[in-house]
Structures are given as C-alpha cells and as structure tokens.
Design a protein around this motif. Structure first.
Motif, PDB file in Angstrom:
ATOM      1  N   GLN A  30       0.825  -1.206   0.000  1.00 43.38           N
ATOM      2  CA  GLN A  30       0.000   0.000   0.000  1.00 43.38           C
ATOM      3  C   GLN A  30       0.860   1.258   0.000  1.00 43.38           C
ATOM      4  O   GLN A  30       0.519   2.245  -0.647  1.00 43.38           O
ATOM      5  CB  GLN A  30      -0.940  -0.002   1.207  1.00 43.38           C
ATOM      6  CG  GLN A  30      -2.034  -1.049   1.113  1.00 43.38           C
ATOM      7  CD  GLN A  30      -2.790  -1.203   2.412  1.00 43.38           C
ATOM      8  OE1 GLN A  30      -2.188  -1.346   3.473  1.00 43.38           O
ATOM      9  NE2 GLN A  30      -4.114  -1.181   2.326  1.00 43.38           N
ATOM     10  N   GLU A  33       1.972   1.528  -3.648  1.00 41.15           N
ATOM     11  CA  GLU A  33       0.867   1.843  -4.567  1.00 41.15           C
ATOM     12  C   GLU A  33       0.331   3.255  -4.368  1.00 41.15           C
ATOM     13  O   GLU A  33      -0.069   3.908  -5.314  1.00 41.15           O
ATOM     14  CB  GLU A  33      -0.272   0.842  -4.381  1.00 41.15           C
ATOM     15  CG  GLU A  33       0.047  -0.543  -4.900  1.00 41.15           C
ATOM     16  CD  GLU A  33      -1.027  -1.572  -4.553  1.00 41.15           C
ATOM     17  OE1 GLU A  33      -1.968  -1.244  -3.799  1.00 41.15           O
ATOM     18  OE2 GLU A  33      -0.899  -2.709  -5.040  1.00 41.15           O
ATOM     19  N   GLN A  34       0.286   3.705  -3.116  1.00 36.24           N
ATOM     20  CA  GLN A  34      -0.275   5.018  -2.819  1.00 36.24           C
ATOM     21  C   GLN A  34       0.785   6.112  -2.763  1.00 36.24           C
ATOM     22  O   GLN A  34       0.473   7.265  -2.465  1.00 36.24           O
ATOM     23  CB  GLN A  34      -1.028   4.957  -1.483  1.00 36.24           C
ATOM     24  CG  GLN A  34      -2.192   3.997  -1.501  1.00 36.24           C
ATOM     25  CD  GLN A  34      -2.816   3.808  -0.130  1.00 36.24           C
ATOM     26  OE1 GLN A  34      -2.633   4.624   0.772  1.00 36.24           O
ATOM     27  NE2 GLN A  34      -3.546   2.727   0.044  1.00 36.24           N
ATOM     28  N   ASN A  35       2.040   5.752  -3.053  1.00 38.02           N
ATOM     29  CA  ASN A  35       3.149   6.701  -3.027  1.00 38.02           C
ATOM     30  C   ASN A  35       3.207   7.482  -1.718  1.00 38.02           C
ATOM     31  O   ASN A  35       3.387   8.706  -1.716  1.00 38.02           O
ATOM     32  CB  ASN A  35       3.087   7.659  -4.216  1.00 38.02           C
ATOM     33  CG  ASN A  35       3.290   6.953  -5.529  1.00 38.02           C
ATOM     34  OD1 ASN A  35       4.133   6.067  -5.635  1.00 38.02           O
ATOM     35  ND2 ASN A  35       2.514   7.312  -6.522  1.00 38.02           N
ATOM     36  N   LEU A  36       3.025   6.775  -0.605  1.00 37.43           N
ATOM     37  CA  LEU A  36       3.091   7.435   0.698  1.00 37.43           C
ATOM     38  C   LEU A  36       4.525   7.835   0.995  1.00 37.43           C
ATOM     39  O   LEU A  36       5.469   7.121   0.642  1.00 37.43           O
ATOM     40  CB  LEU A  36       2.569   6.493   1.786  1.00 37.43           C
ATOM     41  CG  LEU A  36       1.109   6.075   1.661  1.00 37.43           C
ATOM     42  CD1 LEU A  36       0.752   5.054   2.737  1.00 37.43           C
ATOM     43  CD2 LEU A  36       0.202   7.289   1.764  1.00 37.43           C
TER      44      LEU A  36
END
Length: 90
Positions: A30, A33-36
């Motif tokens: 995650q 995928e979410q470029n946190l």
C-alpha cells in the motif's frame, strides 16, 4: 515466526476504522501503490497485556500525535509482553 504472525494479526485489524482522522495501518504494498512519503520517524509501543486491537489503537494515537496519516509495522514481538515499532507516513 512470532513476528510474522504478529504482523499478520495486526494486518487483519486494518479493516477496523477508528474514525476519519485516525492514522491507518498499511502494508508495504500500500505504501508503494499510494506513493506514501515517510515522515522520517517511528513510534514504539510496549507493555505486558493487550490485544492486537489495543496495539493498533495505541499506534494510531501515536501516529496522529505526529500528524501522520498512516503507519507500517516494521517490528512486532508478542508473548508475555509485547513490543511493536511502526514507521510513519503522510
């Protein structure tokens, strides 16, 4: 093996929400995928009694205090006592 089981257990509780402003437990996938973005710090909790839901609530509270929107468990030990460390993300 206890570390993997603990992380998996904590991951199962990621579907439980603690409110709109609560920091969310995320996986490495995650994060990617979410470029946190990492906040650059970690939070740690430890104690002698508690459940995975308690651990998640404590981690979320500490992450919120540092204005993080998410955290990823990077270390977990359970047994007679527990110790969990999480990396913080925005």
């Amino acid at each position: 093996m206890k570390i993997k089981a603990s992380i998996a257990t904590l991951g199962l509780f990621s579907v439980i929400t603690f409110g709109a402003s609560a920091a969310q437990l995320v996986t490495q996938q995650q994060v990617d995928e979410q470029n946190l973005q990492s906040v650059g710090s970690t939070v740690t909790i430890s104690g002698t009694a508690g459940s995975p839901m308690d651990y998640r609530a404590q981690l979320s509270e500490k992450a919120n205090a540092q204005e993080a929107s998410a955290y990823r468990v990077i270390e977990a030990r359970t047994g007679d006592s527990y110790h969990v460390t999480a990396e913080l993300y925005k």
